[in-house]
Design an enzyme around this catalytic site. Structure first.
Site, PDB file in Angstrom:
ATOM      1  N   TYR A   1       0.826  -1.220   0.000  1.00 58.83           N
ATOM      2  CA  TYR A   1       0.000   0.000   0.000  1.00 58.83           C
ATOM      3  C   TYR A   1       0.850   1.257   0.000  1.00 58.83           C
ATOM      4  O   TYR A   1       1.664   1.479   0.902  1.00 58.83           O
ATOM      5  CB  TYR A   1      -0.866  -0.033   1.248  1.00 58.83           C
ATOM      6  CG  TYR A   1      -1.928   1.011   1.395  1.00 58.83           C
ATOM      7  CD1 TYR A   1      -3.262   0.675   1.203  1.00 58.83           C
ATOM      8  CD2 TYR A   1      -1.631   2.306   1.758  1.00 58.83           C
ATOM      9  CE1 TYR A   1      -4.260   1.622   1.375  1.00 58.83           C
ATOM     10  CE2 TYR A   1      -2.620   3.263   1.921  1.00 58.83           C
ATOM     11  CZ  TYR A   1      -3.937   2.914   1.729  1.00 58.83           C
ATOM     12  OH  TYR A   1      -4.920   3.851   1.901  1.00 58.83           O
TER      13      TYR A   1
ATOM     14  N   TYR B   1      -6.798   4.884  -6.133  1.00 51.82           N
ATOM     15  CA  TYR B   1      -6.771   4.872  -4.673  1.00 51.82           C
ATOM     16  C   TYR B   1      -8.122   4.394  -4.166  1.00 51.82           C
ATOM     17  O   TYR B   1      -9.021   5.182  -3.929  1.00 51.82           O
ATOM     18  CB  TYR B   1      -6.454   6.268  -4.143  1.00 51.82           C
ATOM     19  CG  TYR B   1      -6.349   6.339  -2.643  1.00 51.82           C
ATOM     20  CD1 TYR B   1      -5.313   5.697  -1.972  1.00 51.82           C
ATOM     21  CD2 TYR B   1      -7.271   7.043  -1.886  1.00 51.82           C
ATOM     22  CE1 TYR B   1      -5.208   5.755  -0.592  1.00 51.82           C
ATOM     23  CE2 TYR B   1      -7.172   7.119  -0.509  1.00 51.82           C
ATOM     24  CZ  TYR B   1      -6.138   6.470   0.126  1.00 51.82           C
ATOM     25  OH  TYR B   1      -6.032   6.546   1.496  1.00 51.82           O
TER      26      TYR B   1
END
Ligand SMILES: [Zn+2]
Lengths: 392, 147
Positions: A291, A342
């Site tokens: 991430y 995202y």
């Protein structure tokens, strides 16, 4: 009793909506959630009515009871929210769903995340109200208020302590943009990034250039989890959950930047637990999704998961190592949060499953051990490893 | 009195409604740094809690400590995330550890040239920055490098 999730639950379906730039989704957030769940169910070849549980994170606004009502689910048996902001709950939601299935609470759990920042508030903005109290009163009046500013403080200390140069962060960004060029879903598809463009991009907050920071997007992603004994009843090769770890170190949540171990991605205590449950070592990992709220978080995540010693970052973090199909450790092969979308990181779990199926837009041939690291530098964080049939 | 380090219009700190950090803000208003300390085990902690994380005593107080510290980390901010900072230009935020209070950390601005190089571990001293606003007055604790 050997308490483990290893091999007990499989991902039968994955799906997502189209991904949009922030504020450009034609659909409201709840409708995005429904569309992603339907896409994941179609991928699994099941009716949404069979779904009997939902798991999400980061205070997702799409309420499971409303989702179940809207989708006509026959029965709701599990409705789970992982506490904590940011993307730290991405793999935790997978772990929570798997624990519910393994423990007999539910049979078909959807993990999802939906986000329409245009409909609701933006993440990267400072507070607008005039008076502020609580933890924010000790930071915002000094101009420290955005996620980038919160996390740059940690990364700066790590980089200074270990002599890490800017090129290490750049390699992470370049790899993500490289992979996005092969991924038609990616928001940055058709917008390649080179060294000079990165170097000349503006600072957001040192050590983060513009291209070290995640996108802001609207969309939704979902996964369908089922018991391993049913895993072969579905159209695609199953991705088994080999392990998951959730949490944080001692007093990671101490207020106002006072956690004792500060310059960390928060994974030091999780990584050993993850590897132990999964029965794999860092060298066994075929492909990694890590991430990227900010590249510095990826840097520390890889260090803390044992891929690179803290003092070896300048040698380790080079773009070529991270490129599919031939790099030592293909990284963020969909383009990730920097260049695909995202979606608070759930897209990374979806991509990890696609790698095991051979369906990634940047496939790593023969990938069987596919790992996800979710939401570095927040608390709690989480990580998980998926495995193909050969790993059981 | 010197002008504030950052442009006006940022959120103004107020004591928490539950009173947890009120002595801190009262101290700053009087030009004194007061941090939380356990009366049972004498340990410092920050940010404030209702309980001592070391000995689990609820008997906590605030004690004055000299505003002297060391740079633990810092950052140079370029992109304004608040409209008040639109024309600010780069500024420095420092995370300062206070050896006199068990090494707890405080956030503040580092005064001086915003483009200066900042060494980790450098000694700093506190500067009380008073804001007199018609609606609310408050004091921030800023930092400057010692030679
Ligand atoms: Zn105590």
């Amino acid at each position: 009793m050997n308490r483990t999730l290893r091999g007990s639950v499989a991902v039968a379906g994955v799906g997502e909506t189209d991904y949009f730039k922030r504020g450009q989704s034609p659909d409201p957030e709840f409708k995005l959630a429904l569309k992603a769940i339907i896409a994941a169910c179609e991928d699994a070849g099941i009716s949404p009515r069979e779904v009997d549980g939902f798991a999400s994170y980061s205070n997702d606004r799409s309420d499971p009871s409303r989702l179940a009502a809207a989708l006509g689910c026959r029965e709701l048996r599990f409705a789970n929210m992982q506490w904590g902001g940011g993307g730290g709950g991405g793999s935790a939601a997978v772990g929570n769903a798997a624990a519910a299935i393994a423990g007999g609470l539910a049979d078909c759990v959807v993990v999802f995340r939906a986000l329409a920042q245009g409909q609701f508030g933006r993440f990267g903005q400072g507070p607008r109200r005039k008076a502020i109290f609580g933890d924010g009163a000790h930071t915002a009046p000094y101009g420290l208020m955005s996620p980038a500013q919160m996390f740059a403080m940690k990364v700066q200390r790590f980089m200074r302590q270990h002599g890490v140069g800017q090129a290490a962060l750049r390699a992470i960004s370049l790899a993500a943009y490289h992979h996005a060029q092969n991924n038609p879903r990616a928001v940055m598809h058709g917008r390649p990034l080179d060294e000079a463009t990165y170097d000349n991009s503006r600072w957001i907050v040192e050590p983060f250039h513009l291209y070290d920071c995640c996108l802001e997007n609207d969309g939704a992603a979902a996964m369908v989890l089922v018991p391993a004994e049913r895993a072969k009843d579905f159209p695609h090769a199953p991705a088994y959950l080999l392990g998951a770890a959730i949490g944080a170190h001692f007093r990671a949540g101490a207020p106002v930047h006072n956690t004792p171990d500060y310059a960390t991605s928060t994974f030091k205590t999780l990584a050993p637990r993850l590897y132990e449950m999964a029965g794999v070592a860092p060298g066994d990992v075929d492909v990694l999704q890590s991430y990227e709220n900010f590249t510095g978080g990826v840097l520390m995540s890889l260090v803390e998961h044992g891929f690179c010693p803290p003092d070896g970052c300048n040698e380790y973090f080079v773009k070529e190592r991270f490129l599919a199909p031939d790099g030592d450790l293909p990284l963020n092969t969909s383009g990730g949060n920097l260049a695909e979308c995202y979606m608070h990181g759930l897209g990374l779990n979806v991509e990890a499953v696609r790698q095991i199926r051979g369906q990634s837009s940047n496939p790593v041939p023969g990938a069987q051990v596919s790992m996800v690291i979710s939401g570095p530098m927040v608390t709690p964080v989480s990580c998980c490893i998926f495995g193909g049939e050969a790993t059981l | 009195m010197n002008a504030p380090y950052l442009a006006p219009g940022l959120p103004q700190p107020a004591p928490a409604p539950d009173g947890l950090d009120a002595p801190f803000w009262e101290g700053l208003a009087k030009g004194e740094l007061r941090l939380q300390r356990c009366r049972a085990c004498r340990g410092w902690q920050w940010g404030p809690e209702w309980i001592c994380h070391r000995c689990l005593s609820f008997d906590l107080g605030f004690e004055p400590v000299a505003p002297k510290g060391r740079i633990y980390s810092y950052e140079r901010v370029w992109h304004p995330v608040h409209p008040a900072l639109k024309d600010q230009g780069p500024y420095l935020v420092a995370l300062v550890e206070i050896p006199g209070a068990g090494g707890v950390r405080l956030v503040g601005n580092l005064l001086g040239d915003p483009r200066q190089t900042v060494p980790l571990g450098a000694s700093v001293e506190g500067v009380f920055e008073r804001h007199d606003d018609p609606d609310a007055s408050f004091t921030l604790l800023q930092w400057r490098l010692l030679d």
